[in-house]
Design a protein around this motif. Structure first.
Motif, short mmCIF file in Angstrom:
data_model
loop_
_atom_site.label_atom_id
_atom_site.label_comp_id
_atom_site.label_asym_id
_atom_site.label_seq_id
_atom_site.Cartn_x
_atom_site.Cartn_y
_atom_site.Cartn_z
N PRO A 99 0.83 -1.20 0.00
CA PRO A 99 0.00 0.00 0.00
C PRO A 99 0.86 1.26 0.00
CG PRO A 99 0.06 -0.93 2.19
CD PRO A 99 0.77 -1.91 1.30
N GLN A 100 0.29 2.34 -0.46
CA GLN A 100 1.03 3.60 -0.48
C GLN A 100 1.16 4.23 0.90
OE1 GLN A 100 -0.56 6.29 -3.39
NE2 GLN A 100 -0.31 4.87 -5.10
N GLN A 101 0.26 3.90 1.81
CA GLN A 101 0.26 4.49 3.14
C GLN A 101 0.13 3.40 4.19
OE1 GLN A 101 -3.07 7.23 2.53
NE2 GLN A 101 -1.63 8.94 2.42
N GLY A 110 15.51 6.83 8.56
CA GLY A 110 14.07 6.59 8.53
C GLY A 110 13.26 7.83 8.85
N ILE A 111 13.72 8.60 9.84
CA ILE A 111 13.00 9.82 10.20
C ILE A 111 13.06 10.83 9.05
CG2 ILE A 111 12.95 11.78 11.78
CD1 ILE A 111 11.93 9.16 13.00
N ALA A 112 14.25 10.99 8.45
CA ALA A 112 14.37 11.91 7.32
C ALA A 112 13.47 11.47 6.17
CB ALA A 112 15.83 12.00 6.86
N TRP A 113 13.40 10.16 5.93
CA TRP A 113 12.56 9.67 4.83
C TRP A 113 11.08 9.90 5.14
CZ3 TRP A 113 8.92 5.75 3.93
CH2 TRP A 113 8.67 5.47 2.57
N ALA A 114 10.67 9.68 6.39
CA ALA A 114 9.28 9.92 6.77
C ALA A 114 8.91 11.39 6.60
CB ALA A 114 9.05 9.48 8.21
N LEU A 115 9.83 12.29 6.97
CA LEU A 115 9.57 13.72 6.81
C LEU A 115 9.56 14.12 5.33
CD1 LEU A 115 11.82 15.06 9.70
CD2 LEU A 115 9.31 15.05 9.64
N ARG A 116 10.34 13.44 4.55
CA ARG A 116 10.42 13.70 3.11
C ARG A 116 9.13 13.29 2.40
NH1 ARG A 116 15.83 11.63 -0.07
NH2 ARG A 116 15.24 12.04 -2.22
N HIS A 117 8.38 12.34 3.00
CA HIS A 117 7.16 11.81 2.37
C HIS A 117 6.03 11.80 3.39
CE1 HIS A 117 9.53 10.63 -1.12
NE2 HIS A 117 10.37 10.03 -0.31
N PRO A 118 5.50 12.96 3.76
CA PRO A 118 4.43 12.99 4.75
C PRO A 118 3.24 12.14 4.31
CG PRO A 118 5.23 15.21 4.26
CD PRO A 118 5.84 14.30 3.23
N GLY A 119 2.65 11.43 5.28
CA GLY A 119 1.45 10.65 5.01
C GLY A 119 1.70 9.18 4.76
N ILE A 120 2.94 8.79 4.46
CA ILE A 120 3.22 7.37 4.21
C ILE A 120 3.33 6.59 5.51
CG2 ILE A 120 4.94 5.75 3.32
CD1 ILE A 120 5.53 7.71 1.08
N VAL A 121 4.05 7.15 6.47
CA VAL A 121 4.34 6.44 7.73
C VAL A 121 3.22 6.69 8.73
CG1 VAL A 121 5.96 6.23 9.64
CG2 VAL A 121 6.81 6.57 7.30
N ALA A 122 2.71 5.60 9.30
CA ALA A 122 1.62 5.69 10.28
C ALA A 122 2.09 5.46 11.70
CB ALA A 122 0.54 4.67 9.93
N ARG A 123 3.21 4.73 11.88
CA ARG A 123 3.73 4.42 13.22
C ARG A 123 5.24 4.39 13.18
NH1 ARG A 123 -0.78 0.94 12.87
NH2 ARG A 123 -2.20 1.00 14.67
N LEU A 124 5.85 4.62 14.35
CA LEU A 124 7.29 4.58 14.48
C LEU A 124 7.68 3.72 15.67
CD1 LEU A 124 8.15 8.36 13.92
CD2 LEU A 124 8.81 6.48 12.40
N VAL A 125 8.67 2.85 15.46
CA VAL A 125 9.29 2.09 16.55
C VAL A 125 10.75 2.51 16.59
CG1 VAL A 125 9.85 -0.17 17.47
CG2 VAL A 125 7.69 0.17 16.24
N ILE A 126 11.18 3.01 17.72
CA ILE A 126 12.52 3.57 17.88
C ILE A 126 13.33 2.65 18.78
CG2 ILE A 126 13.83 5.56 18.72
CD1 ILE A 126 12.03 6.15 16.28
N CYS A 127 14.51 2.22 18.31
CA CYS A 127 15.37 1.32 19.07
C CYS A 127 16.80 1.86 19.09
CB CYS A 127 15.37 -0.09 18.46
SG CYS A 127 13.75 -0.89 18.38
N LEU A 168 16.30 16.42 9.03
CA LEU A 168 15.44 15.94 10.11
C LEU A 168 14.50 17.02 10.61
CD1 LEU A 168 18.23 13.96 11.93
CD2 LEU A 168 16.40 13.02 10.55
N GLU A 169 14.31 18.06 9.81
CA GLU A 169 13.37 19.12 10.14
C GLU A 169 12.15 19.01 9.23
OE1 GLU A 169 15.57 22.65 9.45
OE2 GLU A 169 16.84 22.44 11.24
N PRO A 170 10.94 19.19 9.77
CA PRO A 170 9.74 19.15 8.92
C PRO A 170 9.84 20.15 7.79
CG PRO A 170 9.15 19.17 11.24
CD PRO A 170 10.62 19.44 11.18
N SER A 171 9.36 19.74 6.61
CA SER A 171 9.43 20.61 5.44
C SER A 171 8.46 21.78 5.53
CB SER A 171 9.14 19.80 4.17
OG SER A 171 7.87 19.16 4.26
#
Length: 318
Positions: free
Chosen positions: A124-126, A140-157, A246-249
């Protein structure tokens, strides 16, 4: 022998191949789960069905680090674990000269992986979940910010995605490798960084066969350049350009609204509790799971507990 170039075992009967693979890469998913992105040759694992969960490893590891979580979570989700370019069984980035910008190159390859999975892999796209560790965190964070709306959850380790807090001090050995080209050359020649990590990165020692599996794709000097380059690209201060990734666009495109689970190995000598406290300060809504007897490779030391928490997190409300 499994090699980084071939990405597969020698021509053997199926039963012999299975035995050989288990000996060389104990616990790693079978080749029927191995895939490559046609445009880039990036290797990734694809297990299970359902909402996509993308696992991004750090340095100096590869998708082998996720094997225990993949087996635990693939009955509940579609688990996708790439080897970042230059690591594991993926083709290697070959910069023209000097220290490259690995962040931008890796982000471009993540774009290619995502397009391939959506266009050719029926993903799926989202609705994606990212599971991030070490160097995979800022990517991963930079990629999520680069493509708002794709990522629904984050697991940080055990990772970071913000300028170093004032109370944090990068370990001296990482600073030495980062800042001194001669020492970096010695580390590259001996593979010392990876060899140290498979011992110091866990609280409960890995089996010898598991340590060899971590190191196997980077046994040749020509196949470990990305390890040294990643250390040399560690940001120094707040002026480093990587922080801008790593800053929101734009306003409203940050991560504060995303559900977040943080699973932290408290015995990590690099990503110390100081960084965990900064995550908590920045994202007070996050669910926190501390593992007192886990080191840097929390997915090794606390695999069963961590997998259970991630499973519950995935099944919770978006």
């Amino acid at each position: 022998m499994v090699t980084a170039e071939a990405g597969r075992a020698p021509a053997l009967t199926p039963s012999a191949r299975s035995v050989t693979l288990e000996r060389l890469l104990p616990g790693y998913p079978a080749p029927r789960y191995w895939r490559r992105v046609p445009a880039t040759g990036q290797h990734y694992l694809d297990l299970g069905a359902g909402d996509p969960v993308l696992f991004l490893h750090g340095n100096p590891s590869w998708s082998y680090a996720w094997r225990k979580l993949l087996h635990g979570l693939s009955p509940h989700a579609r688990c996708l674990a790439p080897d970042l370019p230059g690591f594991g069984l993926s083709r290697h980035l070959r910069p023209a000269c000097g220290v490259p910008d690995p962040y931008q190159a890796q982000l471009d390859h993540l774009d290619g992986l995502y397009r391939h999975l959506v266009e050719d892999g029926q993903a799926p796209q989202q609705g994606w979940t990212l599971v991030l560790h070490d160097w995979g965190g800022p990517l991963g964070i930079a990629w999520a910010l680069r493509h708002p709306g794709i990522v629904a959850r984050l697991v940080i380790c055990n990772t970071m995605a913000f300028p170093w807090p004032a109370a944090y001090r990068l370990p001296f050995y990482l600073r030495w490798i980062r800042d001194h080209s001669i020492l970096a050359g010695v580390v590259h020649l001996t593979n010392a960084f990876a060899r140290t990590a498979v011992h110091a990165g866990v609280h409960h020692p890995l089996r010898a066969a598991e340590r060899r599996a971590y190191l196997r794709p980077h046994a040749r000097r020509a196949d470990r350049r990305a390890i040294t380059d990643a250390v040399r690209a560690i940001p120094r201060d707040t002026s480093d350009p990587v922080w801008r990734l790593l800053e929101p666009s734009s306003p409203g495109t940050g991560l504060s609204s995303l559900p977040m689970l943080i699973g932290w190995g408290m015995r990590d000598p690099v990503f110390t509790p100081v960084l965990l406290e900064e995550w908590i300060r920045r994202y007070p809504h996050a669910v926190i799971r501390r593992f007192p007897d886990a080191g840097h490779f929390v997915m090794e030391d606390a695999s069963g507990e961590l997998a259970g928490h991630i499973r519950d997190f995935l099944q919770g409300p978006p």
